[in-house]
Design a protein around this motif. Sequence first.
Motif, PDB file in Angstrom:
ATOM      1  N   ALA A   1      12.619  10.691 -10.869  1.00 59.53           N
ATOM      2  CA  ALA A   1      12.187  11.725  -9.926  1.00 59.53           C
ATOM      3  C   ALA A   1      13.378  12.527  -9.422  1.00 59.53           C
ATOM      4  N   LEU A   2      14.496  11.855  -9.195  1.00 56.71           N
ATOM      5  CA  LEU A   2      15.713  12.548  -8.761  1.00 56.71           C
ATOM      6  C   LEU A   2      16.194  13.517  -9.840  1.00 56.71           C
ATOM      7  N   VAL A   3      16.210  13.078 -11.076  1.00 57.20           N
ATOM      8  CA  VAL A   3      16.654  13.944 -12.171  1.00 57.20           C
ATOM      9  C   VAL A   3      15.760  15.177 -12.283  1.00 57.20           C
ATOM     10  N   THR A   4      14.451  14.973 -12.239  1.00 57.19           N
ATOM     11  CA  THR A   4      13.514  16.097 -12.323  1.00 57.19           C
ATOM     12  C   THR A   4      13.706  17.051 -11.161  1.00 57.19           C
ATOM     13  N   THR A   5      13.944  16.504  -9.970  1.00 54.71           N
ATOM     14  CA  THR A   5      14.125  17.334  -8.785  1.00 54.71           C
ATOM     15  C   THR A   5      15.395  18.163  -8.879  1.00 54.71           C
ATOM     16  N   PHE A   6      16.494  17.553  -9.285  1.00 55.38           N
ATOM     17  CA  PHE A   6      17.741  18.309  -9.428  1.00 55.38           C
ATOM     18  C   PHE A   6      17.619  19.362 -10.519  1.00 55.38           C
ATOM     19  N   ASP A   7      16.914  19.043 -11.594  1.00 59.83           N
ATOM     20  CA  ASP A   7      16.705  20.010 -12.664  1.00 59.83           C
ATOM     21  C   ASP A   7      15.922  21.210 -12.152  1.00 59.83           C
ATOM     22  N   HIS A   8      14.936  20.956 -11.290  1.00 61.99           N
ATOM     23  CA  HIS A   8      14.120  22.028 -10.723  1.00 61.99           C
ATOM     24  C   HIS A   8      14.867  22.779  -9.629  1.00 61.99           C
ATOM     25  N   HIS A   9      15.590  22.031  -8.805  1.00 55.03           N
ATOM     26  CA  HIS A   9      16.229  22.595  -7.614  1.00 55.03           C
ATOM     27  C   HIS A   9      17.553  23.274  -7.933  1.00 55.03           C
ATOM     28  N   GLY A  10      18.228  22.816  -8.974  1.00 54.16           N
ATOM     29  CA  GLY A  10      19.561  23.307  -9.291  1.00 54.16           C
ATOM     30  C   GLY A  10      20.627  22.420  -8.679  1.00 54.16           C
ATOM     31  N   GLY A  11      21.779  22.374  -9.294  1.00 53.18           N
ATOM     32  CA  GLY A  11      22.845  21.530  -8.788  1.00 53.18           C
ATOM     33  C   GLY A  11      22.827  20.157  -9.423  1.00 53.18           C
ATOM     34  N   ASP A  12      23.851  19.364  -9.103  1.00 45.50           N
ATOM     35  CA  ASP A  12      24.005  18.020  -9.650  1.00 45.50           C
ATOM     36  C   ASP A  12      23.867  16.975  -8.547  1.00 45.50           C
ATOM     37  N   PRO A  13      23.529  15.733  -8.915  1.00 47.11           N
ATOM     38  CA  PRO A  13      23.488  14.647  -7.918  1.00 47.11           C
ATOM     39  C   PRO A  13      24.909  14.234  -7.532  1.00 47.11           C
ATOM     40  N   ILE A  14      25.405  14.771  -6.430  1.00 44.84           N
ATOM     41  CA  ILE A  14      26.781  14.560  -6.000  1.00 44.84           C
ATOM     42  C   ILE A  14      26.782  13.774  -4.690  1.00 44.84           C
ATOM     43  N   ASP A  15      27.583  12.734  -4.640  1.00 44.68           N
ATOM     44  CA  ASP A  15      27.711  11.943  -3.417  1.00 44.68           C
ATOM     45  C   ASP A  15      28.207  12.821  -2.271  1.00 44.68           C
ATOM     46  N   ASP A  16      27.698  12.543  -1.057  1.00 47.06           N
ATOM     47  CA  ASP A  16      28.099  13.216   0.181  1.00 47.06           C
ATOM     48  C   ASP A  16      27.670  14.683   0.247  1.00 47.06           C
ATOM     49  N   SER A  17      26.827  15.108  -0.681  1.00 48.01           N
ATOM     50  CA  SER A  17      26.263  16.460  -0.611  1.00 48.01           C
ATOM     51  C   SER A  17      25.131  16.490   0.415  1.00 48.01           C
ATOM     52  N   ASP A  18      24.625  17.690   0.725  1.00 48.57           N
ATOM     53  CA  ASP A  18      23.475  17.798   1.628  1.00 48.57           C
ATOM     54  C   ASP A  18      22.281  17.033   1.069  1.00 48.57           C
ATOM     55  N   GLN A  19      22.101  17.108  -0.242  1.00 49.38           N
ATOM     56  CA  GLN A  19      20.967  16.429  -0.865  1.00 49.38           C
ATOM     57  C   GLN A  19      21.120  14.913  -0.769  1.00 49.38           C
ATOM     58  N   HIS A  20      22.336  14.427  -0.952  1.00 49.88           N
ATOM     59  CA  HIS A  20      22.583  12.993  -0.825  1.00 49.88           C
ATOM     60  C   HIS A  20      22.370  12.549   0.619  1.00 49.88           C
ATOM     61  N   HIS A  21      22.794  13.362   1.567  1.00 47.52           N
ATOM     62  CA  HIS A  21      22.578  13.057   2.993  1.00 47.52           C
ATOM     63  C   HIS A  21      21.088  12.912   3.281  1.00 47.52           C
ATOM     64  N   ASP A  22      20.304  13.856   2.793  1.00 46.66           N
ATOM     65  CA  ASP A  22      18.860  13.800   3.042  1.00 46.66           C
ATOM     66  C   ASP A  22      18.234  12.592   2.355  1.00 46.66           C
ATOM     67  N   TYR A  23      18.720  12.297   1.165  1.00 44.88           N
ATOM     68  CA  TYR A  23      18.234  11.122   0.435  1.00 44.88           C
ATOM     69  C   TYR A  23      18.465   9.856   1.254  1.00 44.88           C
ATOM     70  N   LEU A  24      19.637   9.735   1.868  1.00 43.99           N
ATOM     71  CA  LEU A  24      19.953   8.562   2.664  1.00 43.99           C
ATOM     72  C   LEU A  24      19.156   8.522   3.969  1.00 43.99           C
ATOM     73  N   GLN A  25      18.700   9.681   4.434  1.00 44.41           N
ATOM     74  CA  GLN A  25      17.890   9.717   5.648  1.00 44.41           C
ATOM     75  C   GLN A  25      16.587   8.939   5.481  1.00 44.41           C
ATOM     76  N   ILE A  26      16.102   8.849   4.245  1.00 45.07           N
ATOM     77  CA  ILE A  26      14.866   8.112   3.996  1.00 45.07           C
ATOM     78  C   ILE A  26      15.059   6.635   4.304  1.00 45.07           C
ATOM     79  N   ASN A  27      16.296   6.128   4.148  1.00 44.46           N
ATOM     80  CA  ASN A  27      16.573   4.737   4.522  1.00 44.46           C
ATOM     81  C   ASN A  27      16.250   4.501   5.990  1.00 44.46           C
ATOM     82  N   ASP A  28      16.549   5.490   6.825  1.00 40.69           N
ATOM     83  CA  ASP A  28      16.266   5.361   8.256  1.00 40.69           C
ATOM     84  C   ASP A  28      14.762   5.310   8.519  1.00 40.69           C
ATOM     85  N   ILE A  29      14.002   6.071   7.743  1.00 41.40           N
ATOM     86  CA  ILE A  29      12.540   6.047   7.895  1.00 41.40           C
ATOM     87  C   ILE A  29      12.006   4.676   7.506  1.00 41.40           C
TER      88      ILE A  29
END
Length: 256
Positions: free
Chosen positions: A141-169
């Motif tokens: 799902a992450l790969v498909t999302t990045f392919d659709h959204h643009g950009g790469d899965p990079i640590d400490d990016s805004d996308q990675h920050h949001d991904y980690l926010q789900i841990n809090d939920i």
Amino acid sequence: MESSVWGPVQRDMSAVLAAHPDDVPSVVSQLTALQELLLRVPPLLGSNPLADFNKVYLTITTGVLEGLYEGRFQDPAFLARLDVEFAARYVEALRLWSEMSSGCSRAWMVLFQRVPGPDAHALSSAAAGINAHLNYDLPFALVTTFDHHGGDPIDDSDQHHDYLQINDIFAEQIPGLRRGFLDKWQVLIDMMNGDLDDWWQGEVVEYTRNVAWRNAKRLWAVRHDLKALTRERARLDHTAESLGKLLLSPMGAILQ
């Protein structure tokens, strides 16, 4: 799969699984409809092991939706797309299982095979579903999302920050969800343990989601190499299948 698997809700189930939500509110609506139907599937009815997982998934996804409304995420478009792609993989697995397709992942079959019985412990069932969804579905799902959204899965990016926010939920919802799956004597033991069990299971979820992020980066690197991608898919499926079997075994129930 024969219609007797879904019994009296076969037609309604097919209609729900035919939907393809394109936003998070629609995902919540689809999961809500699934939950209502799963609790009516004979012979286990309210003890349907898939319903135990779906309840957890619905609760977490509702938390994601609330987070989007509250402006909790730095890149809400990315997070919303990930939520849609993530849910689509679960629903697609259900469709494939319903059609007796060989394309259904073995990671999900471990839990789906328990729908007609024998009964499984509710907490183990929920854990087995979370395992399949995080360890198998999430990297893709992450790969498909990045392919659709643009950009790469990079640590400490805004996308990675949001991904980690789900841990809090997850951390916010785990205590109530877990206690809802326990028997009375288990609740007593849980109270004696204090916050230890909640902390431990939160740590497991965080670790699993971190592994899923790393696996997504591996998939991203080989996404144009069909042979390598097929090997990675088989590896993730086998790992999730093995863990799912353990979680649904008597040993798995003891470990939880």
